[in-house]
Write a protein that holds these residues in place. Structure first.
Motif, PDB file in Angstrom:
ATOM      1  N   TYR A 241       0.824  -1.210   0.000  1.00  0.00           N
ATOM      2  CA  TYR A 241       0.000   0.000   0.000  1.00  0.00           C
ATOM      3  C   TYR A 241       0.861   1.264   0.000  1.00  0.00           C
ATOM      4  CZ  TYR A 241      -3.171  -3.665   1.460  1.00  0.00           C
ATOM      5  OH  TYR A 241      -3.867  -4.842   1.538  1.00  0.00           O
ATOM      6  N   SER A 242       1.755   1.358  -0.977  1.00  0.00           N
ATOM      7  CA  SER A 242       2.721   2.453  -0.985  1.00  0.00           C
ATOM      8  C   SER A 242       2.958   2.951  -2.406  1.00  0.00           C
ATOM      9  CB  SER A 242       4.049   1.992  -0.370  1.00  0.00           C
ATOM     10  OG  SER A 242       3.866   1.609   0.984  1.00  0.00           O
ATOM     11  N   SER A 243       3.400   4.217  -2.509  1.00  0.00           N
ATOM     12  CA  SER A 243       3.633   4.853  -3.801  1.00  0.00           C
ATOM     13  C   SER A 243       5.036   5.438  -3.857  1.00  0.00           C
ATOM     14  CB  SER A 243       2.618   5.978  -4.039  1.00  0.00           C
ATOM     15  OG  SER A 243       1.301   5.471  -4.087  1.00  0.00           O
ATOM     16  N   PHE A 244       5.678   5.245  -5.007  1.00  0.00           N
ATOM     17  CA  PHE A 244       6.999   5.796  -5.281  1.00  0.00           C
ATOM     18  C   PHE A 244       6.864   6.639  -6.546  1.00  0.00           C
ATOM     19  CE2 PHE A 244       7.596   2.364  -2.486  1.00  0.00           C
ATOM     20  CZ  PHE A 244       8.788   2.559  -1.808  1.00  0.00           C
ATOM     21  N   ILE A 245       7.128   7.933  -6.430  1.00  0.00           N
ATOM     22  CA  ILE A 245       6.829   8.883  -7.495  1.00  0.00           C
ATOM     23  C   ILE A 245       8.095   9.659  -7.857  1.00  0.00           C
ATOM     24  CG2 ILE A 245       5.383  10.835  -8.183  1.00  0.00           C
ATOM     25  CD1 ILE A 245       3.459   9.941  -5.884  1.00  0.00           C
ATOM     26  N   GLY A 246       8.452   9.621  -9.135  1.00  0.00           N
ATOM     27  CA  GLY A 246       9.594  10.400  -9.602  1.00  0.00           C
ATOM     28  C   GLY A 246      10.915   9.977  -9.004  1.00  0.00           C
ATOM     29  N   CYS A 247      11.038   8.697  -8.651  1.00  0.00           N
ATOM     30  CA  CYS A 247      12.290   8.193  -8.088  1.00  0.00           C
ATOM     31  C   CYS A 247      13.157   7.600  -9.200  1.00  0.00           C
ATOM     32  CB  CYS A 247      12.005   7.151  -7.014  1.00  0.00           C
ATOM     33  SG  CYS A 247      11.109   7.820  -5.587  1.00  0.00           S
ATOM     34  N   GLY A 248      14.416   7.349  -8.896  1.00  0.00           N
ATOM     35  CA  GLY A 248      15.274   6.848  -9.955  1.00  0.00           C
ATOM     36  C   GLY A 248      16.550   6.224  -9.445  1.00  0.00           C
ATOM     37  N   ALA A 249      17.387   5.859 -10.412  1.00  0.00           N
ATOM     38  CA  ALA A 249      18.658   5.208 -10.117  1.00  0.00           C
ATOM     39  C   ALA A 249      19.597   5.441 -11.285  1.00  0.00           C
ATOM     40  CB  ALA A 249      18.451   3.711  -9.889  1.00  0.00           C
ATOM     41  N   ASP A 250      20.890   5.530 -10.978  1.00  0.00           N
ATOM     42  CA  ASP A 250      21.867   5.574 -12.061  1.00  0.00           C
ATOM     43  C   ASP A 250      23.155   4.886 -11.630  1.00  0.00           C
ATOM     44  OD1 ASP A 250      22.956   7.446 -10.340  1.00  0.00           O
ATOM     45  OD2 ASP A 250      23.270   8.975 -11.862  1.00  0.00           O
ATOM     46  N   TRP A 251      23.844   4.371 -12.642  1.00  0.00           N
ATOM     47  CA  TRP A 251      25.114   3.680 -12.448  1.00  0.00           C
ATOM     48  C   TRP A 251      24.941   2.529 -11.450  1.00  0.00           C
ATOM     49  CZ3 TRP A 251      28.397   3.588 -15.983  1.00  0.00           C
ATOM     50  CH2 TRP A 251      29.727   3.217 -15.784  1.00  0.00           C
ATOM     51  N   SER A 275       6.393   7.271 -12.929  1.00  0.00           N
ATOM     52  CA  SER A 275       7.449   8.110 -13.513  1.00  0.00           C
ATOM     53  C   SER A 275       8.793   7.870 -12.845  1.00  0.00           C
ATOM     54  CB  SER A 275       7.064   9.596 -13.422  1.00  0.00           C
ATOM     55  OG  SER A 275       5.885   9.854 -14.149  1.00  0.00           O
ATOM     56  N   CYS A 276       9.117   6.611 -12.612  1.00  0.00           N
ATOM     57  CA  CYS A 276      10.428   6.252 -12.081  1.00  0.00           C
ATOM     58  C   CYS A 276      11.346   5.851 -13.236  1.00  0.00           C
ATOM     59  CB  CYS A 276      10.305   5.122 -11.060  1.00  0.00           C
ATOM     60  SG  CYS A 276       9.413   5.614  -9.555  1.00  0.00           S
ATOM     61  N   SER A 277      12.649   5.894 -13.009  1.00  0.00           N
ATOM     62  CA  SER A 277      13.572   5.719 -14.126  1.00  0.00           C
ATOM     63  C   SER A 277      14.892   5.141 -13.648  1.00  0.00           C
ATOM     64  CB  SER A 277      13.824   7.070 -14.808  1.00  0.00           C
ATOM     65  OG  SER A 277      14.445   7.971 -13.892  1.00  0.00           O
ATOM     66  N   ALA A 278      15.745   4.847 -14.617  1.00  0.00           N
ATOM     67  CA  ALA A 278      17.123   4.435 -14.337  1.00  0.00           C
ATOM     68  C   ALA A 278      17.956   4.707 -15.576  1.00  0.00           C
ATOM     69  CB  ALA A 278      17.199   2.963 -13.956  1.00  0.00           C
ATOM     70  N   GLU A 279      19.237   4.931 -15.367  1.00  0.00           N
ATOM     71  CA  GLU A 279      20.157   5.073 -16.479  1.00  0.00           C
ATOM     72  C   GLU A 279      21.492   4.445 -16.108  1.00  0.00           C
ATOM     73  OE1 GLU A 279      20.785   9.158 -17.381  1.00  0.00           O
ATOM     74  OE2 GLU A 279      21.472   9.689 -15.383  1.00  0.00           O
ATOM     75  N   ASP A 280      22.240   4.055 -17.140  1.00  0.00           N
ATOM     76  CA  ASP A 280      23.534   3.401 -16.936  1.00  0.00           C
ATOM     77  C   ASP A 280      23.401   2.251 -15.944  1.00  0.00           C
ATOM     78  OD1 ASP A 280      25.298   4.974 -18.623  1.00  0.00           O
ATOM     79  OD2 ASP A 280      24.877   6.618 -17.252  1.00  0.00           O
ATOM     80  N   MET A 296       3.875   2.814 -13.903  1.00  0.00           N
ATOM     81  CA  MET A 296       3.501   3.722 -14.985  1.00  0.00           C
ATOM     82  C   MET A 296       4.672   4.636 -15.326  1.00  0.00           C
ATOM     83  SD  MET A 296      -0.316   4.846 -13.681  1.00  0.00           S
ATOM     84  CE  MET A 296      -0.644   5.724 -15.212  1.00  0.00           C
ATOM     85  N   GLY A 297       4.930   4.789 -16.626  1.00  0.00           N
ATOM     86  CA  GLY A 297       5.947   5.736 -17.067  1.00  0.00           C
ATOM     87  C   GLY A 297       7.359   5.336 -16.708  1.00  0.00           C
ATOM     88  N   LEU A 298       7.612   4.039 -16.614  1.00  0.00           N
ATOM     89  CA  LEU A 298       8.959   3.557 -16.315  1.00  0.00           C
ATOM     90  C   LEU A 298       9.841   3.758 -17.542  1.00  0.00           C
ATOM     91  CD1 LEU A 298      10.500   1.901 -14.058  1.00  0.00           C
ATOM     92  CD2 LEU A 298       9.995  -0.104 -15.439  1.00  0.00           C
ATOM     93  N   CYS A 299      11.021   4.333 -17.361  1.00  0.00           N
ATOM     94  CA  CYS A 299      11.880   4.547 -18.525  1.00  0.00           C
ATOM     95  C   CYS A 299      13.338   4.339 -18.155  1.00  0.00           C
ATOM     96  CB  CYS A 299      11.683   5.940 -19.111  1.00  0.00           C
ATOM     97  SG  CYS A 299      12.183   7.284 -18.033  1.00  0.00           S
ATOM     98  N   THR A 300      14.120   3.994 -19.164  1.00  0.00           N
ATOM     99  CA  THR A 300      15.545   3.777 -18.975  1.00  0.00           C
ATOM    100  C   THR A 300      16.322   4.541 -20.029  1.00  0.00           C
ATOM    101  OG1 THR A 300      15.808   1.909 -20.478  1.00  0.00           O
ATOM    102  CG2 THR A 300      15.035   1.416 -18.258  1.00  0.00           C
ATOM    103  N   SER A 301      17.549   4.857 -19.696  1.00  0.00           N
ATOM    104  CA  SER A 301      18.493   5.418 -20.653  1.00  0.00           C
ATOM    105  C   SER A 301      19.805   4.675 -20.477  1.00  0.00           C
ATOM    106  CB  SER A 301      18.688   6.913 -20.389  1.00  0.00           C
ATOM    107  OG  SER A 301      19.694   7.440 -21.223  1.00  0.00           O
ATOM    108  N   ARG A 302      20.347   4.174 -21.572  1.00  0.00           N
ATOM    109  CA  ARG A 302      21.592   3.402 -21.539  1.00  0.00           C
ATOM    110  C   ARG A 302      21.463   2.212 -20.587  1.00  0.00           C
ATOM    111  NH1 ARG A 302      22.978   8.583 -21.380  1.00  0.00           N
ATOM    112  NH2 ARG A 302      23.516   8.526 -19.175  1.00  0.00           N
ATOM    113  N   TYR A 303      20.537   1.325 -20.930  1.00  0.00           N
ATOM    114  CA  TYR A 303      20.344   0.091 -20.168  1.00  0.00           C
ATOM    115  C   TYR A 303      21.127  -1.012 -20.862  1.00  0.00           C
ATOM    116  CZ  TYR A 303      18.005  -3.978 -18.154  1.00  0.00           C
ATOM    117  OH  TYR A 303      17.737  -5.173 -17.538  1.00  0.00           O
TER     118      TYR A 303
END
Length: 453
Positions: A241-251, A275-280, A296-303
């Motif tokens: 019962y939890s929400s994670f909004i606009g969080c991310g990760a890199d490297w 709208s969470c994301s990750a790159e590298d 929703m809105g999960l995206c990656t850059s340089r996966y």
């Protein structure tokens, strides 16, 4: 400024807000607002050991504990408990730096017939009373780190923030650095994290940990938080019962020969990633296990693809349901990799795909592996596999749409399943008819199927 209080005959001398004279008279500091750690002897110069002074300020229990800008070197963990607030001027200027691997010496604390270990190497520990939670705590504007730089101290089993049992907690504008795990809870309820980062770790965030103890927790709101330069994982989300909004990760998983276990791990009921994301990043991007989750809105850059056979997204466990909406993957195929596929859905798990901007490009390899009765849906479609032992000329496959489909198709996936005469559908099943009964056998009939309203 202090004042003499003749009615106070019991308070101990804490060196900051209460002074006891040689004659036993109590003098109390006159102040309005936060308790300043420098009243208790903290230097904040990065040289002196300020652990005892900070702990005295916390233990005074007289309001918010304020750490002015400076580097506060500590040699043992700082302990907070119910009602405590630590506030600095910002993570770039207020720094708590633990300079040793010395663990706390609080022993174990009983909880619901079990116990939690508090003899750990951590910068900050949330320490409850036995069989209770730490409640109503707040941390803001602080950088907590082990050592002045990465690998100054061995990471081993260390933490920046360690709170097995916590209830009603907020953290805002906080950064953790240089430990095995940055942020760690086991059983946490009603938690708000805003602009919290965890960097140069093995594991960035562990929000609930059923693998360590019974627990998990619920009701988290996590916004604009980030895990960076983490070798094994960015986010373990083991709550409900939890929400994670606009969080991310890199490297994440930056060792190319030893990719991360996962970037995001989800286990629990009613979880939302928006709208969470990750790159590298290297490793399984999203691992969903025994969960009901919407992403929703999960995206990656340089996966990057793994060096070993694996999947970008795993949906595992009986009853697991993942609704994946609007995901986009940008794959870097310049890096060598194994035979990585997009999705793995195992027995009893279900995946819904909707509005996918880009399915991962795995150079023509199969996108989805269905194990047993794993199922997936694309927009209005429901797709799956089925396997039965041949016995007769008519077979049924439950489609689970709840109504008769407007479109359906069944394709043989084994030699013995060929020769279908026709397929019909009702509100419950797809019904496969053969003119001649297939050869008898054990699990020798296999089909892939799809249906939509």
């Amino acid at each position: 400024m202090f004042r003499f209080n003749p009615a106070n005959t019991a308070s101990a001398d804490n060196g900051g807000t209460t002074i006891v004279s040689a004659s036993g008279a109590r003098f109390e500091r006159i102040f309005d607002g936060a308790v300043n750690v420098k009243w208790f002897g903290a230097k904040g110069d990065g040289l002196h050991d300020d652990a005892a002074a900070i702990q005295k300020a916390i233990d005074a229990k007289q309001g918010v504990v304020f750490l002015p800008r400076g580097t506060y070197r500590t040699t043992v963990p700082i302990a907070i408990t119910t009602g405590d607030s630590l506030v600095g001027e910002g993570p770039e200027v207020t720094i708590i730096e633990k300079s040793t691997t010395t663990p706390a010496a609080y022993g174990t604390r009983a909880f619901n017939g079990g116990s939690d270990n508090y003899n750990v190497d951590a910068v900050i520990i949330a320490l409850p009373m036995p069989n209770d939670y730490v409640r109503y705590v707040h941390i803001e504007g602080i950088l907590a780190r082990r050592g002045a730089a990465e690998n100054t101290l061995p990471k081993n089993s260390s933490y920046c923030f360690y709170a097995p049992r916590v209830y009603f907690m907020t953290q805002k504008n906080v950064e953790y650095r240089y430990a095995d795990t940055g942020y760690y809870t086991v059983d946490a309820w009603m938690v708000t994290l805003e602009r919290v980062s965890s960097r140069w770790m093995n594991r960035g965030f562990v929000c609930g940990d059923r693998d360590a103890h019974a627990g998990g927790g619920t009701s988290h709101t996590v916004t604009s938080c980030w895990a960076g330069a983490c070798e094994k994982s960015a986010w373990k989300i083991d709550i409900s019962y939890s929400s994670f909004i606009g969080c991310g990760a890199d490297w994440i998983g930056y060792n190319p020969e030893n990719p991360a276990d996962y970037i995001y791990f989800l286990r629990g009921a009613a979880l939302s990633l928006i709208s969470c994301s990750a790159e590298d990043a290297r490793g399984t991007f999203l691992h969903v296990y025994s969960a009901h989750a919407t992403v929703m809105g999960l995206c990656t850059s340089r996966y990057y693809k793994n060096y070993t056979d694996d999947y970008a997204i795993k949906v595992l466990g009986q009853g697991t349901m993942l609704n994946l909406v609007g995901a986009e993957f940008i794959i870097d195929n310049s890096q060598p990799g194994g035979t990585m596929k997009a999705f793995k859905i195992d027995n009893g798990a279900k995946l819904w795909l909707s509005g996918m901007a880009t399915l991962p490009d795995f150079k023509g390899e199969s996108q989805i592996d269905l194990i047993g009765n794993g199922q997936y849906f694309v927009d209005e479609f429901k797709r799956g596999t089925a396997m039965q032992s041949a016995s007769g000329s008519t077979y049924t496959i439950p489609h689970g749409l709840g109504a008769s489909p407007s479109y359906y198709n069944v394709i043989p996936a084994s030699a013995d399943a060929s020769g279908i005469q026709y397929v019909e559908a009702n509100a419950t099943n797809l019904v496969i008819h053969y003119a001649s009964a297939p050869p008898t056998g054990t699990n020798n009939l296999k089909w892939t199927w799809e249906a939509k309203f």
